[in-house]
Structures are given as structure tokens and as C-alpha cells.
Design a protein around this motif. Structure first.
Motif, PDB file in Angstrom:
ATOM      1  N   GLU A 143      45.462  40.194  37.199  1.00 48.01           N
ATOM      2  CA  GLU A 143      45.290  39.061  38.108  1.00 48.01           C
ATOM      3  C   GLU A 143      44.256  39.370  39.193  1.00 48.01           C
ATOM      4  N   VAL A 144      44.273  40.597  39.696  1.00 44.96           N
ATOM      5  CA  VAL A 144      43.301  41.014  40.711  1.00 44.96           C
ATOM      6  C   VAL A 144      41.884  40.873  40.161  1.00 44.96           C
ATOM      7  N   ALA A 180      39.205  38.216  41.685  1.00 41.10           N
ATOM      8  CA  ALA A 180      38.008  38.773  42.322  1.00 41.10           C
ATOM      9  C   ALA A 180      36.724  38.361  41.627  1.00 41.10           C
ATOM     10  N   SER A 181      36.810  37.951  40.377  1.00 43.95           N
ATOM     11  CA  SER A 181      35.602  37.581  39.631  1.00 43.95           C
ATOM     12  C   SER A 181      35.103  36.174  39.973  1.00 43.95           C
ATOM     13  N   HIS A 182      35.892  35.393  40.672  1.00 41.10           N
ATOM     14  CA  HIS A 182      35.455  34.029  41.004  1.00 41.10           C
ATOM     15  C   HIS A 182      34.411  34.082  42.123  1.00 41.10           C
ATOM     16  N   PRO A 183      33.380  33.253  42.048  1.00 45.04           N
ATOM     17  CA  PRO A 183      32.332  33.307  43.074  1.00 45.04           C
ATOM     18  C   PRO A 183      32.801  32.964  44.489  1.00 45.04           C
ATOM     19  N   ASN A 184      33.934  32.279  44.637  1.00 51.01           N
ATOM     20  CA  ASN A 184      34.434  31.931  45.964  1.00 51.01           C
ATOM     21  C   ASN A 184      35.646  32.766  46.382  1.00 51.01           C
TER      22      ASN A 184
END
Length: 178
Positions: free
Chosen positions: A131-132, A136-140
């Protein structure tokens, strides 16, 4: 349909007196303090609005429009309709951001209020490693983490807060930039 300035002011001011889960502030002061932190950080108007409206899903009108959804998801639906996808994602993720921070920042948990610690258990506790990585991979993701930290800090009954007029000015500028 564009949200009017008057409707936005009514929504924000309508949070006055609504309890905030055992915290020392009501929902309105909490919202305006979170917005103040965003403005002090130099956030753009959309981020200031997302911070201010991160708990708008608790407003009666928003709850009635999206009944049964957790506040972060009804707030995200509201933001998606009136602000856009970036603000919607940030608002939707302010709860998962707490789970993210508990999993990735060893000191973060100690900063949480007792009410926030209690809600963390209901929200699923710390994120898993998978989940981390996904969060964390989302641009926002960084902006959602900022809103989460401002959310945690926006619980001081004597702390600084945006005026509703400042929220409306940010909204006017945001609309003009679209």
C-alpha cells in the motif's frame, strides 16, 4: 454546475459548531486552520481549497448528497464536481495519508491526537508495504501528505485560521485559472 461563492461560504460557515470527534475545535475552525497552513506553505489556490475542504464530507449538504460514503469519499465527490480531479484525489487520500505516515515516519504516530489514534484503528492502521508503494507512486501523494499534516496541526482553538473571505478569494482565482 458551478458552485457559487455564496454556496461555498454557506458550506464552510455551516461547519461552525459541528463537533470534530472530541477535538478542541469545531469543523469550521479546523477547516480554516488547515487552509491557513496550506496558504502559509505557499500552496496554490487548488491546494488551499483542498486543505480547507478536506473534511467537507462532514457538512450536512454533502452528506445528504452522497449518503453512506465515508467523509473523505463524499468530500472527494464534492471536489470532483466543483474543483477537479487533483483536489478530489487529495481529499480522498487525506485518511490513507495518515496510514501512510504511520507506516513510513517513526515519529508521526506520537504527533497524533488521542481521537486521531482511535480513528486510525478503524481506518485500518498502518499501510502495508504494498500500500505504501502504491500510495507513494501517485503524482499528488506529497500533497495529500501535506494536507494530512495540516489536518493534524489544525486542532488549536487559539491557532491562526483563514478568513472565509480568503477562501472565497482563492476560489475566485481558481475559477479564473480554469
Amino acid at each position: 454546475m458551478t458552485l457559487t461563492r455564496e454556496a461555498l461560504a454557506e458550506l464552510v460557515d455551516g461547519l461552525a459548531g459541528l463537533p470534530y470527534g472530541g477535538e478542541a475545535v469545531d469543523q469550521r475552525l479546523h477547516a480554516l486552520q488547515a487552509g491557513w497552513f496550506a496558504a502559509q506553505h505557499g500552496g496554490d489556490d487548488e491546494l488551499v481549497l483542498a486543505a480547507t475542504l478536506h473534511d467537507i464530507g462532514r457538512a450536512r449538504a454533502v452528506r445528504e448528497e452522497w449518503p453512506g460514503l465515508p467523509h473523505e469519499l463524499s468530500g472527494a465527490e464534492f471536489a470532483r464536481r466543483h474543483l477537479g480531479e487533483r483536489a478530489a484525489w487529495i481529499i480522498a487520500q487525506h485518511v490513507p495519508a495518515k496510514r501512510y505516515l504511520v507506516a513510513t515516519d517513526a515519529e508521526y504516530h506520537d504527533h497524533l491526537s488521542p481521537a486521531s489514534v482511535a480513528s486510525l484503528k478503524v481506518q485500518g492502521g498502518p499501510m502495508t508495504a504494498e500500500e505504501v508503494t502504491e500510495f507513494a507512486s501517485h503524482p499528488n501523494a506529497e500533497e495529500a501528505v501535506l494536507v494530512r499534516r495540516w489536518d493534524d496541526d489544525a486542532k488549536d482553538p487559539h491557532g491562526p485560521a483563514l478568513a472565509t473571505a480568503d477562501v472565497l478569494a482563492a476560489y475566485d482565482r481558481f475559477l479564473a485559472s480554469r
